[in-house]
Design a protein around this motif. Structure first.
Motif, PDB file in Angstrom:
ATOM      1  N   ARG A  53       0.817  -1.215   0.000  1.00  0.00           N
ATOM      2  CA  ARG A  53       0.000   0.000   0.000  1.00  0.00           C
ATOM      3  C   ARG A  53       0.848   1.261   0.000  1.00  0.00           C
ATOM      4  O   ARG A  53       1.949   1.302   0.528  1.00  0.00           O
ATOM      5  CB  ARG A  53      -0.919   0.010   1.228  1.00  0.00           C
ATOM      6  CG  ARG A  53      -1.936  -1.121   1.266  1.00  0.00           C
ATOM      7  CD  ARG A  53      -2.768  -1.034   2.535  1.00  0.00           C
ATOM      8  NE  ARG A  53      -3.815  -2.037   2.589  1.00  0.00           N
ATOM      9  CZ  ARG A  53      -3.651  -3.260   3.096  1.00  0.00           C
ATOM     10  NH1 ARG A  53      -2.469  -3.608   3.602  1.00  0.00           N
ATOM     11  NH2 ARG A  53      -4.647  -4.117   3.112  1.00  0.00           N
ATOM     12  N   THR A  54       0.294   2.326  -0.590  1.00  0.00           N
ATOM     13  CA  THR A  54       0.890   3.652  -0.512  1.00  0.00           C
ATOM     14  C   THR A  54       0.608   4.236   0.872  1.00  0.00           C
ATOM     15  O   THR A  54      -0.294   3.772   1.575  1.00  0.00           O
ATOM     16  CB  THR A  54       0.288   4.598  -1.565  1.00  0.00           C
ATOM     17  OG1 THR A  54      -1.104   4.775  -1.265  1.00  0.00           O
ATOM     18  CG2 THR A  54       0.437   4.027  -2.982  1.00  0.00           C
ATOM     19  N   GLY A  98       5.307  -6.354  -7.922  1.00  0.00           N
ATOM     20  CA  GLY A  98       4.768  -5.757  -6.712  1.00  0.00           C
ATOM     21  C   GLY A  98       3.467  -5.054  -7.013  1.00  0.00           C
ATOM     22  O   GLY A  98       2.913  -5.177  -8.111  1.00  0.00           O
ATOM     23  N   GLU A  99       2.989  -4.284  -6.033  1.00  0.00           N
ATOM     24  CA  GLU A  99       1.705  -3.612  -6.180  1.00  0.00           C
ATOM     25  C   GLU A  99       1.868  -2.098  -6.114  1.00  0.00           C
ATOM     26  O   GLU A  99       2.985  -1.582  -6.183  1.00  0.00           O
ATOM     27  CB  GLU A  99       0.713  -4.156  -5.148  1.00  0.00           C
ATOM     28  CG  GLU A  99       0.434  -5.639  -5.374  1.00  0.00           C
ATOM     29  CD  GLU A  99      -0.784  -6.174  -4.641  1.00  0.00           C
ATOM     30  OE1 GLU A  99      -1.632  -5.368  -4.213  1.00  0.00           O
ATOM     31  OE2 GLU A  99      -0.889  -7.410  -4.508  1.00  0.00           O
ATOM     32  N   SER A 100       0.762  -1.382  -5.954  1.00  0.00           N
ATOM     33  CA  SER A 100       0.763   0.068  -6.143  1.00  0.00           C
ATOM     34  C   SER A 100       1.684   0.809  -5.184  1.00  0.00           C
ATOM     35  O   SER A 100       2.243   1.853  -5.542  1.00  0.00           O
ATOM     36  CB  SER A 100      -0.661   0.616  -6.000  1.00  0.00           C
ATOM     37  OG  SER A 100      -1.179   0.359  -4.706  1.00  0.00           O
ATOM     38  N   LEU A 106       8.253   4.249  -7.030  1.00  0.00           N
ATOM     39  CA  LEU A 106       9.269   4.321  -8.079  1.00  0.00           C
ATOM     40  C   LEU A 106       8.908   5.354  -9.148  1.00  0.00           C
ATOM     41  O   LEU A 106       9.780   6.082  -9.636  1.00  0.00           O
ATOM     42  CB  LEU A 106       9.479   2.945  -8.706  1.00  0.00           C
ATOM     43  CG  LEU A 106      10.132   1.910  -7.785  1.00  0.00           C
ATOM     44  CD1 LEU A 106      10.239   0.558  -8.466  1.00  0.00           C
ATOM     45  CD2 LEU A 106      11.522   2.371  -7.339  1.00  0.00           C
ATOM     46  N   HIS A 107       7.646   5.434  -9.509  1.00  0.00           N
ATOM     47  CA  HIS A 107       7.210   6.486 -10.435  1.00  0.00           C
ATOM     48  C   HIS A 107       7.535   7.863  -9.868  1.00  0.00           C
ATOM     49  O   HIS A 107       7.981   8.766 -10.595  1.00  0.00           O
ATOM     50  CB  HIS A 107       5.700   6.386 -10.686  1.00  0.00           C
ATOM     51  CG  HIS A 107       5.326   5.461 -11.796  1.00  0.00           C
ATOM     52  ND1 HIS A 107       5.826   5.588 -13.076  1.00  0.00           N
ATOM     53  CD2 HIS A 107       4.487   4.396 -11.834  1.00  0.00           C
ATOM     54  CE1 HIS A 107       5.314   4.648 -13.849  1.00  0.00           C
ATOM     55  NE2 HIS A 107       4.516   3.901 -13.123  1.00  0.00           N
ATOM     56  N   ASP A 108       7.314   8.042  -8.571  1.00  0.00           N
ATOM     57  CA  ASP A 108       7.500   9.356  -7.946  1.00  0.00           C
ATOM     58  C   ASP A 108       8.948   9.819  -7.943  1.00  0.00           C
ATOM     59  O   ASP A 108       9.209  11.022  -7.812  1.00  0.00           O
ATOM     60  CB  ASP A 108       6.956   9.345  -6.513  1.00  0.00           C
ATOM     61  CG  ASP A 108       5.430   9.341  -6.462  1.00  0.00           C
ATOM     62  OD1 ASP A 108       4.804   9.566  -7.519  1.00  0.00           O
ATOM     63  OD2 ASP A 108       4.882   9.096  -5.368  1.00  0.00           O
ATOM     64  N   LEU A 123      11.661  -6.545  -6.407  1.00  0.00           N
ATOM     65  CA  LEU A 123      10.632  -7.450  -5.907  1.00  0.00           C
ATOM     66  C   LEU A 123      10.021  -6.892  -4.632  1.00  0.00           C
ATOM     67  O   LEU A 123      10.742  -6.544  -3.695  1.00  0.00           O
ATOM     68  CB  LEU A 123      11.239  -8.826  -5.626  1.00  0.00           C
ATOM     69  CG  LEU A 123      10.341  -9.871  -4.959  1.00  0.00           C
ATOM     70  CD1 LEU A 123       9.204 -10.278  -5.882  1.00  0.00           C
ATOM     71  CD2 LEU A 123      11.163 -11.098  -4.547  1.00  0.00           C
ATOM     72  N   GLY A 124       8.699  -6.803  -4.606  1.00  0.00           N
ATOM     73  CA  GLY A 124       7.993  -6.357  -3.408  1.00  0.00           C
ATOM     74  C   GLY A 124       6.887  -7.318  -3.044  1.00  0.00           C
ATOM     75  O   GLY A 124       6.732  -8.384  -3.645  1.00  0.00           O
ATOM     76  N   GLU A 125       6.101  -6.912  -2.057  1.00  0.00           N
ATOM     77  CA  GLU A 125       4.992  -7.733  -1.587  1.00  0.00           C
ATOM     78  C   GLU A 125       3.842  -7.671  -2.577  1.00  0.00           C
ATOM     79  O   GLU A 125       3.568  -6.622  -3.156  1.00  0.00           O
ATOM     80  CB  GLU A 125       4.510  -7.203  -0.242  1.00  0.00           C
ATOM     81  CG  GLU A 125       3.797  -8.219   0.606  1.00  0.00           C
ATOM     82  CD  GLU A 125       4.777  -9.169   1.251  1.00  0.00           C
ATOM     83  OE1 GLU A 125       4.540 -10.376   1.106  1.00  0.00           O
ATOM     84  OE2 GLU A 125       5.747  -8.729   1.870  1.00  0.00           O
ATOM     85  N   THR A 126       3.185  -8.773  -2.801  1.00  0.00           N
ATOM     86  CA  THR A 126       1.977  -8.790  -3.611  1.00  0.00           C
ATOM     87  C   THR A 126       1.158 -10.016  -3.252  1.00  0.00           C
ATOM     88  O   THR A 126       1.695 -11.005  -2.762  1.00  0.00           O
ATOM     89  CB  THR A 126       2.288  -8.777  -5.125  1.00  0.00           C
ATOM     90  OG1 THR A 126       1.070  -8.918  -5.859  1.00  0.00           O
ATOM     91  CG2 THR A 126       3.242  -9.887  -5.516  1.00  0.00           C
ATOM     92  N   ARG A 127      -0.138  -9.917  -3.462  1.00  0.00           N
ATOM     93  CA  ARG A 127      -1.025 -11.055  -3.243  1.00  0.00           C
ATOM     94  C   ARG A 127      -1.360 -11.736  -4.559  1.00  0.00           C
ATOM     95  O   ARG A 127      -2.179 -12.645  -4.607  1.00  0.00           O
ATOM     96  CB  ARG A 127      -2.324 -10.584  -2.561  1.00  0.00           C
ATOM     97  CG  ARG A 127      -2.106 -10.047  -1.154  1.00  0.00           C
ATOM     98  CD  ARG A 127      -1.683 -11.138  -0.183  1.00  0.00           C
ATOM     99  NE  ARG A 127      -1.497 -10.610   1.158  1.00  0.00           N
ATOM    100  CZ  ARG A 127      -0.316 -10.307   1.686  1.00  0.00           C
ATOM    101  NH1 ARG A 127       0.786 -10.474   0.963  1.00  0.00           N
ATOM    102  NH2 ARG A 127      -0.222  -9.851   2.916  1.00  0.00           N
ATOM    103  N   THR A 128      -0.719 -11.285  -5.667  1.00  0.00           N
ATOM    104  CA  THR A 128      -1.021 -11.852  -6.987  1.00  0.00           C
ATOM    105  C   THR A 128       0.259 -12.216  -7.733  1.00  0.00           C
ATOM    106  O   THR A 128       0.422 -11.863  -8.895  1.00  0.00           O
ATOM    107  CB  THR A 128      -1.844 -10.860  -7.826  1.00  0.00           C
ATOM    108  OG1 THR A 128      -1.120  -9.609  -7.935  1.00  0.00           O
ATOM    109  CG2 THR A 128      -3.202 -10.605  -7.191  1.00  0.00           C
TER     110      THR A 128
END
Length: 267
Positions: A53-54, A98-100, A106-108, A123-128
């Motif tokens: 999460r952001t 990863g997720e948002s 990274l976009h920022d 690599l980050g956390e994701t549920r998918t």
């Protein structure tokens, strides 16, 4: 510095899950503790190794639990990873699993997200997690992309039991490529230092509150902070004796700090 000295103005770093909340439920007394910090103008940052999460999303989640924490006081392993990459290679490129929370961070900082010869695989956390995405990550690492992971946690909690987390998927990529990632999140003290820099605080006057000896306490120690272990999460009082290092203080919960945030050691 010793805890016997009079320390003007503590800054607080604290873990989120197991310290302030359990899943979506408030740890009793956490709201009163944070209210005292805010009323006294004491600087604090809530840390989490979870990169899904952001800060805006996390603020909304915490509000539902009864905790009003501003976005600027939330520091994630995704933000720490983005800060690290910006310092290492500004305006670089990355393939992200990863997720948002991670892609937004990274976009920022001006990173381009691509699977075409990126500087990094992140690599980050994701549920998918998908087989296709992990296969792409493996092939890019084999071709020379530098391997970064937000945090080494092998599992995460859920109501049904453990979930595989970033460290487990990183191990899969490592087994396939022979390349170990560089982990930015706890227990890397870089996570603490980047949070301190983000708010202009100094380690000498900072406390780290956590529920895990193997991440929160050790990373706080290595970053030069005083440390408090609370017993509302992973590590119990008996766990302390299993480690070669000790926290400065062990408390049942952050509720025990209410009324003493200006002088947590009672001097």
């Amino acid at each position: 510095m010793t805890t016997d000295e009079k320390i003007p103005g503590w800054t607080y770093l604290m873990d989120m899950d197991g310290v302030l909340v359990h899943e979506e439920h408030l740890v009793p007394g956490a709201d009163a503790f944070l209210a005292e910090l805010q009323e006294s103008g004491t600087p604090f940052v809530v840390l989490t190794n979870n990169s899904i999460r952001t800060p805006r999303d996390l603020r909304a989640r915490l509000l539902q639990s009864g905790l009003d924490i501003p976005e600027r006081s939330i520091w994630t392993s995704a933000l720490a990873t983005a800060t690290f990459l910006h310092n290492q290679r500004p305006d670089g490129t990355a393939y992200v699993v990863g997720e948002s929370g991670l892609t937004t961070a990274l976009h920022d900082i001006g990173y381009v997200l691509t699977d075409n010869d990126p500087d990094y695989v992140v690599l980050g956390e994701t549920r998918t997690y998908s087989f296709e995405a992990i296969t792409t990550a493996i092939r890019l690492v084999e071709r020379g992309a530098r391997f970064i992971a937000t945090n080494p946690d092998a599992t995460g909690p859920s109501r049904e039991g453990s979930l595989p987390a970033t460290g487990s998927v990183a191990a899969l990529i490592t087994r396939a490529t022979g390349r170990e990632p560089y982990y930015v999140g706890k227990p890397n003290p870089l996570m603490m230092r980047s949070a301190l820099r983000a708010i202009g605080a100094h380690s000498e006057h900072t406390l780290m509150i956590g529920d895990r000896m193997d991440t929160d306490v050790v990373s706080g120690l290595e970053a030069g902070l005083q440390t408090i272990l609370v017993l509302t999460g992973i590590s119990g009082r008996e766990t302390v004796e299993a480690f070669p290092y000790r926290p400065t203080l062990v408390l049942n919960s952050v509720a025990d700090l209410v009324g003493r945030t200006a002088d947590p050691f009672g001097h």
